[in-house]
Scaffold this active site. Structure first.
Site, PDB file in Angstrom:
ATOM      1  N   GLU A  55       9.539 -29.702 -22.513  1.00 29.28           N
ATOM      2  CA  GLU A  55       9.398 -30.938 -23.303  1.00 29.28           C
ATOM      3  C   GLU A  55      10.758 -31.406 -23.828  1.00 29.28           C
ATOM      4  OE1 GLU A  55       7.713 -28.126 -23.581  1.00 29.28           O
ATOM      5  OE2 GLU A  55       5.676 -28.401 -24.345  1.00 29.28           O
ATOM      6  N   CYS A  87       7.764 -27.397 -29.865  1.00 35.86           N
ATOM      7  CA  CYS A  87       7.798 -28.610 -29.044  1.00 35.86           C
ATOM      8  C   CYS A  87       6.859 -29.673 -29.586  1.00 35.86           C
ATOM      9  CB  CYS A  87       7.414 -28.287 -27.604  1.00 35.86           C
ATOM     10  SG  CYS A  87       8.698 -27.325 -26.794  1.00 35.86           S
ATOM     11  N   THR A 164       1.247   1.341   9.792  1.00 39.01           N
ATOM     12  CA  THR A 164       2.491   0.980   9.116  1.00 39.01           C
ATOM     13  C   THR A 164       3.709   1.618   9.772  1.00 39.01           C
ATOM     14  OG1 THR A 164       2.303   2.860   7.635  1.00 39.01           O
ATOM     15  CG2 THR A 164       1.295   0.798   6.912  1.00 39.01           C
ATOM     16  N   ALA A 167       3.630   7.816  14.362  1.00 37.68           N
ATOM     17  CA  ALA A 167       3.300   9.129  13.801  1.00 37.68           C
ATOM     18  C   ALA A 167       4.549   9.822  13.250  1.00 37.68           C
ATOM     19  CB  ALA A 167       2.639   9.993  14.871  1.00 37.68           C
ATOM     20  N   SER A 171       9.335   3.042  11.424  1.00 39.41           N
ATOM     21  CA  SER A 171       8.702   1.771  11.071  1.00 39.41           C
ATOM     22  C   SER A 171       9.688   0.619  11.158  1.00 39.41           C
ATOM     23  CB  SER A 171       8.123   1.844   9.661  1.00 39.41           C
ATOM     24  OG  SER A 171       9.165   2.038   8.722  1.00 39.41           O
ATOM     25  N   THR A 199       7.503   7.318  -1.308  1.00 45.13           N
ATOM     26  CA  THR A 199       8.332   6.265  -0.706  1.00 45.13           C
ATOM     27  C   THR A 199       9.806   6.513  -1.023  1.00 45.13           C
ATOM     28  OG1 THR A 199       6.535   4.667  -0.816  1.00 45.13           O
ATOM     29  CG2 THR A 199       8.772   3.765  -0.697  1.00 45.13           C
ATOM     30  N   ASP A 203      12.342   7.209   2.029  1.00 45.88           N
ATOM     31  CA  ASP A 203      13.247   6.128   2.437  1.00 45.88           C
ATOM     32  C   ASP A 203      14.467   5.971   1.542  1.00 45.88           C
ATOM     33  OD1 ASP A 203      11.260   5.632   4.290  1.00 45.88           O
ATOM     34  OD2 ASP A 203      10.354   4.001   3.130  1.00 45.88           O
ATOM     35  N   GLY A 306       3.114   3.466  -0.351  1.00 44.31           N
ATOM     36  CA  GLY A 306       2.469   3.995   0.841  1.00 44.31           C
ATOM     37  C   GLY A 306       0.954   3.889   0.752  1.00 44.31           C
ATOM     38  N   LEU A 309      -0.888   5.508  -2.655  1.00 39.60           N
ATOM     39  CA  LEU A 309      -0.802   4.790  -3.930  1.00 39.60           C
ATOM     40  C   LEU A 309      -1.381   3.382  -3.812  1.00 39.60           C
ATOM     41  CD1 LEU A 309       0.017   4.646  -6.855  1.00 39.60           C
ATOM     42  CD2 LEU A 309       2.373   4.152  -6.144  1.00 39.60           C
TER      43      LEU A 309
END
Lengths: 373, 373
Positions: A55, A87, A164, A167, A171, A199, A203, A306, A309
């Protein structure tokens, strides 16, 4: 009740509000358009928390033309002194004669006070124009205000047969570069990212938003304007060590566990790492307790985790939306599953999801699915 | 080389040809348009094998107007006496002065003879207009003619996470009624359906095309016009008994095994059941041998099978196209896998597929994927 001009101007206010999508949080996105004799004399949107409200920008632009004009605001104007003056007061002082509001303030303790203040000053206030569309841009903010819990989005990426990774864990890359850039933009819109210890161990990701990977958004937002989401790692058994790529990026990190870390690990954490012990439920971190904790500061949470979770969030009905990036690939039954869910005995037990958006992102497809919990 | 009128008329001929999609096999779909002084004086399409060819319908309609006219034909006119006299002869006798052809006869032993016959009679012949579009409607026929093998389509149906059923086998209904009707139409376009013994033992299906379930197609095709596809069951160890729902529908059935059935079973088969022993490969029916056998009579084969058999077709690169019906559901990792494939060690090994069509079928999505073998 609403004229075509009313609808057009509120649509414009909503479009303006969206410009704050990446920068306003934890504040809501708000847009304002001021119209006098069918001419737009002012417009503005909330850019960032602590800065002027929508505003104020619009009134400054309209200046004397605000007198006798109509203001279209996507969210009820505030009535309290926060980091900026109310405002509603500014609208009154500028001589606005009518205010049109899409959504009332969701906080039940303040809702309606901005309206009352305007009405007490003799201003006509009309509420409820394009309410649904205006709510869509603040789903996280509204969730936090109404329930104390953040909005939860689960990001998934898989092949057409729901895998995903191979085996052996490979990915890279199931989805293409456009989808990965889209994920960066998705991260940039969320207050927090939640991932699991598996994860991190697998990674060692940084889990930050990288300006160079924002694609088309990079030209609209400066690197310094990016809000790095709070990075939350669920590490129930406190298994993480003190050396992680996560720690090398200086934005805040929250480690959550059900027991304490050894002093030797804790003492090595950089200062942007926080730690919280939460109760366990079925030998895992209680997701209810987690979301209550995050709801104190976060509007929206993006779960990038993953199958276990992500599946727990879905199975415990703690998900509002799923964003699924689907690669036009087939990995076969030996690949890794997308989502660990309980063993259902009938179709009546499966999660209730509805497709609400579908679009191509490069060669991949992005599906947005709403969960009915 | 081609005028706008040429393209328009051949497009129309292709649209006419498509009308035979459900009825002409094992013959190709062919359409013909005859044009004189920019006016359409005749049109026709091939309706069913043994009946008149497209050119004959169009010439009969054009009658004397055919003299000096141009005939647009989607496939090279035939030059031999089959169940009907050669169309090239009919075009000559009616005084057609120009013939435009989309696709030449794919049979290398006869290809070009229709053209030669027309040219020898002084008719101008132009070949190659809208060839790709015209090939699309006869992919199965062209495959059989060029390679002796039928075109293979694998039909799959799964949840978003690639599951075909719950762990207990429940799969009714993952996809909705519109998708199931679409599958009926897909069946009705194929010369043969291939399934595995496991599917028969688990579901005891009839595997026929049911007129009442053809949806929008039901009004265009009479029940008697439906060509029931040859139902092929791969039963390598000859485990099937003599009482199956399959046998209750009187259209042809082919049981394929690698060893013989007991006399007691064979003697109980109804007369529309045939049996063929084929060589084994890796303890299963050799798919190459199967496709060579089916290629003797079938243009196109639709594989509707479980994860193992469908996966074998994909893994052995015996698939031209996959039609995947995707339900907006999540069944979780305990559900049954869509496709059994070898354990890949790198992404370079996964099947090479390309999305060529995607559309909504009720609440489900139908993806058409082309496989590059």
């Amino acid at each position: 009740m609403w004229s075509t001009e009313d609808s057009q101007m509120m649509s414009l206010a909503i479009e303006l509000a969206k410009k704050g999508l990446y920068t306003t949080r934890p504040n809501p996105c708000v847009g304002c358009v001021i119209v006098k004799d069918s001419v737009i004399v002012g417009e503005g949107y909330h850019i960032r928390a602590g800065g002027p409200h929508a505003e104020v920008y619009a009134l400054n632009m309209a200046s004397d033309d605000a007198r006798g004009a109509t203001a279209y605001v996507t969210l009820e104007p505030c009535s309290h002194y926060g980091r900026t003056p109310p405002c509603a007061k500014a609208l009154i002082e500028h001589g606005i004669s009518r205010v049109v509001i899409a959504v009332t303030d969701p906080n039940p303790q303040v809702s309606g006070r901005g309206i009352s203040m305007l009405q007490a000053a003799g201003i006509q206030v009309d509420v409820g124009l394009l309410t649904d569309a205006a709510k869509q841009i603040n789903l996280g903010f509204l969730s936090k205000m109404e329930s104390g819990l953040p909005r939860v989005t689960v990001k998934l990426a898989a092949s057409l047969d729901g895998k995903t990774a191979l085996a052996n864990g490979e990915s890279k890359w199931i989805t293409g570069p456009e989808a990965r850039r889209d994920v960066q933009r998705l991260r940039a819109r969320h207050c927090a990212l939640v991932t699991g210890v598996e994860t991190i161990l697998a990674d060692d990701p940084s889990l930050n938003v990288r300006h160079s990977e924002l694609g088309s958004l990079a030209s609209e937002i400066a690197p310094a304007e990016i809000h790095q989401p709070l990075r939350v790692v669920l590490d129930s058994k406190a298994r993480l060590g003190a050396k992680l790529n996560l720690f090398n990026v200086p934005s805040p990190i929250l480690l959550v566990s059900t027991c304490d870390y050894p002093e030797s690990v804790k003492s090595a954490w950089p200062s942007h790492v926080n730690h919280q012990i939460l109760p366990a439920k079925n030998a895992r971190i209680d997701l209810d307790a987690l979301l209550k904790l995050l709801g104190q500061t976060c509007n929206s949470v993006l779960v990038e985790a993953g199958a276990t979770l992500a599946g727990a969030f879905v199975a415990e009905q703690r998900v509002d939306e799923i964003v699924l990036y689907q690669a036009m690939k087939l990995l076969g039954d030996k690949g890794r599953a997308l989502l660990a869910l309980p063993q259902f005995e009938s179709m009546a037990q499966i999660p209730n999801i509805n497709l609400i958006d579908e679009r191509k992102v490069g060669r991949d497809t992005r599906l947005t699915l709403k969960m009915s919990n």
